[in-house]
Scaffold this active site. Structure first.
Site, mmCIF file in Angstrom:
data_model
loop_
_atom_site.group_PDB
_atom_site.id
_atom_site.type_symbol
_atom_site.label_atom_id
_atom_site.label_comp_id
_atom_site.label_asym_id
_atom_site.label_seq_id
_atom_site.Cartn_x
_atom_site.Cartn_y
_atom_site.Cartn_z
ATOM 1 N N ARG A 144 0.718 -1.177 -0.173
ATOM 2 C CA ARG A 144 -0.005 -0.126 0.007
ATOM 3 C C ARG A 144 0.956 1.276 0.027
ATOM 4 O O ARG A 144 2.038 1.244 0.452
ATOM 5 C CB ARG A 144 -0.961 0.079 1.089
ATOM 6 C CG ARG A 144 -1.814 -1.439 1.494
ATOM 7 C CD ARG A 144 -2.628 -1.088 2.631
ATOM 8 N NE ARG A 144 -3.377 -2.431 2.867
ATOM 9 C CZ ARG A 144 -2.983 -3.462 3.470
ATOM 10 N NH1 ARG A 144 -2.023 -3.564 3.851
ATOM 11 N NH2 ARG A 144 -4.024 -4.522 3.525
ATOM 12 N N LYS A 168 -1.763 -2.600 8.189
ATOM 13 C CA LYS A 168 -2.882 -2.122 9.082
ATOM 14 C C LYS A 168 -2.845 -2.938 10.135
ATOM 15 O O LYS A 168 -2.542 -4.053 10.582
ATOM 16 C CB LYS A 168 -4.213 -2.494 8.337
ATOM 17 C CG LYS A 168 -4.525 -1.792 6.792
ATOM 18 C CD LYS A 168 -5.757 -2.166 6.292
ATOM 19 C CE LYS A 168 -6.088 -1.192 5.093
ATOM 20 N NZ LYS A 168 -7.659 -1.432 4.493
ATOM 21 N N HIS A 238 -2.714 2.336 -5.843
ATOM 22 C CA HIS A 238 -3.401 1.072 -5.566
ATOM 23 C C HIS A 238 -3.743 -0.078 -6.938
ATOM 24 O O HIS A 238 -4.187 -1.000 -6.840
ATOM 25 C CB HIS A 238 -4.862 1.445 -5.086
ATOM 26 C CG HIS A 238 -5.212 0.620 -4.039
ATOM 27 N ND1 HIS A 238 -4.491 0.300 -2.631
ATOM 28 C CD2 HIS A 238 -6.276 -0.363 -3.900
ATOM 29 C CE1 HIS A 238 -5.360 -0.369 -2.264
ATOM 30 N NE2 HIS A 238 -6.276 -0.981 -2.729
ATOM 31 N N ARG A 241 -1.059 -2.081 -7.193
ATOM 32 C CA ARG A 241 -1.096 -3.231 -6.209
ATOM 33 C C ARG A 241 -1.960 -4.249 -6.780
ATOM 34 O O ARG A 241 -1.590 -5.293 -6.745
ATOM 35 C CB ARG A 241 -1.736 -2.678 -4.879
ATOM 36 C CG ARG A 241 -2.069 -3.623 -3.725
ATOM 37 C CD ARG A 241 -2.360 -2.700 -2.476
ATOM 38 N NE ARG A 241 -3.171 -3.914 -1.506
ATOM 39 C CZ ARG A 241 -2.599 -4.378 -0.523
ATOM 40 N NH1 ARG A 241 -1.066 -4.337 -0.549
ATOM 41 N NH2 ARG A 241 -3.385 -4.934 0.241
ATOM 42 N N HIS A 264 -3.570 -8.991 3.420
ATOM 43 C CA HIS A 264 -5.127 -9.185 3.695
ATOM 44 C C HIS A 264 -5.410 -10.027 4.873
ATOM 45 O O HIS A 264 -4.828 -11.174 5.032
ATOM 46 C CB HIS A 264 -5.434 -9.691 2.393
ATOM 47 C CG HIS A 264 -5.778 -8.872 1.382
ATOM 48 N ND1 HIS A 264 -5.985 -9.320 0.164
ATOM 49 C CD2 HIS A 264 -5.742 -7.429 1.253
ATOM 50 C CE1 HIS A 264 -5.964 -8.155 -0.775
ATOM 51 N NE2 HIS A 264 -5.740 -7.167 -0.063
ATOM 52 N N TYR A 273 -8.995 -11.017 -7.107
ATOM 53 C CA TYR A 273 -8.132 -11.108 -8.270
ATOM 54 C C TYR A 273 -8.378 -12.129 -8.867
ATOM 55 O O TYR A 273 -7.998 -12.328 -10.110
ATOM 56 C CB TYR A 273 -6.819 -11.035 -7.622
ATOM 57 C CG TYR A 273 -6.563 -9.434 -6.791
ATOM 58 C CD1 TYR A 273 -6.618 -8.442 -7.435
ATOM 59 C CD2 TYR A 273 -6.390 -9.551 -5.536
ATOM 60 C CE1 TYR A 273 -6.339 -7.106 -6.935
ATOM 61 C CE2 TYR A 273 -6.219 -8.485 -4.754
ATOM 62 C CZ TYR A 273 -6.268 -7.225 -5.550
ATOM 63 O OH TYR A 273 -5.834 -6.000 -4.750
#
Length: 292
Positions: A144, A168, A238, A241, A264, A273
């Site tokens: 990110r 995150k 992004h 990404r 994730h 994806y």
């Protein structure tokens, strides 16, 4: 009400370790919720009930809010009421009954492998050397933009060609990168970064024009400018990404491995994806098969 919002913001940042972006978004949603509640006659968080929460979401939907925004607002409301209940501000957790609207997930914008390669430009200018390293690392690792800007020089393991990323929730992961990114990083560290470094630069891997840590807005401009120069549609970090993840799966990478690389927490976030790859397969079939 105001004291509850202030305490909730502190809890999100210091206890839940949420990102500054998440804290701003959730606090903004809770302020909107409590404004609506006050207009409905609520004097304190204890007066919140499921009717007020649903009325607030319904009003936002009437105002034309997107389903993704509604899903985030519902999550913010549930997080707030759960915290308020644990803190003794509410006798019950009204948000536990609140359902989230299912967000419509569009397929991400993905570049072809040759288009991604066209984004990279080589030059001797210190800023352009940095930009090339930024582009190479974004595409090579799929990190990110916030994770890229947060990298320090100590996070680069040049021997093993991996970077240490804090994603995150401050979750740490190790992400490998390839030889092109290695060459771009080496050029930046040897020739580009020393030309921009100042006393206040600290350990930041990527630096801005004044020697401070590179900002996310600058990275977005770098990617957009590179895409424009290459004659490509508008591209964001992004999008790179998304492209990295899709190209990994197209090349035969395991879905779980891609999940770990991207950071994730849920496999469902990575599975989108596979739909991108399926759409590419469908397009190729329609174009090539005589009876498609």
């Amino acid at each position: 009400m105001r004291a509850a919002v202030d305490d909730f913001a502190v809890h999100l940042a210091r206890v839940d370790n949420r990102s500054a972006h998440t804290v701003r978004a959730y606090v903004g949603d809770v302020v909107s919720l409590l404004d609506h509640a006050a207009a409905a006659g609520c004097a304190a968080p204890a007066d919140l009930d499921i009717t007020v929460l649903r009325g607030w979401l319904a009003q936002r939907m009437t105002d034309g809010a997107a389903r993704t925004s509604q899903a985030r607002r519902a999550a913010a409301a549930r997080t707030f009421t759960a915290w308020a209940h644990r803190s003794g501000l509410c006798p019950a957790d009204a948000g536990a009954q609140l359902a989230s609207p299912r967000a419509h997930r569009d397929l991400p914008s993905v570049l072809r492998a040759d288009q991604a390669a066209d984004l990279v430009v080589t030059t001797a200018d210190p800023h352009a050397v940095r930009d090339r390293a930024v582009l190479e690392l974004l595409y090579a690792t799929g990190v990110r933009v916030s994770e890229l800007c947060g990298l320090d020089t100590a996070d680069i393991d040049e021997g093993r060609r991996v970077i240490r990323v804090f994603g995150k929730g401050a979750k740490e992961r190790m992400v490998p990168y390839g030889i092109p990114a290695e060459k771009a990083l080496d050029d930046w560290l040897r020739n580009g970064r020393p030309a921009l470094a100042r006393l206040g630069s600290g350990d930041a891997l990527f630096l801005g024009a004044r020697g401070g840590r590179l900002q996310q807005t600058v990275v977005r401009r770098i990617v957009a400018a590179a895409a424009q120069a290459a004659g490509l549609p508008h591209t964001s970090p992004h999008d790179l990404r998304h492209s990295a993840a899709t190209h990994l799966l197209d090349g035969g990478a395991d879905l779980r491995a891609v999940q770990d690389l991207l950071g994730h927490s849920s496999l469902s976030s990575t599975q989108i994806y596979t739909h991108v790859s399926t759409e590419r397969l469908r397009a190729a079939f329609k174009q090539a098969h005589p009876r498609a």
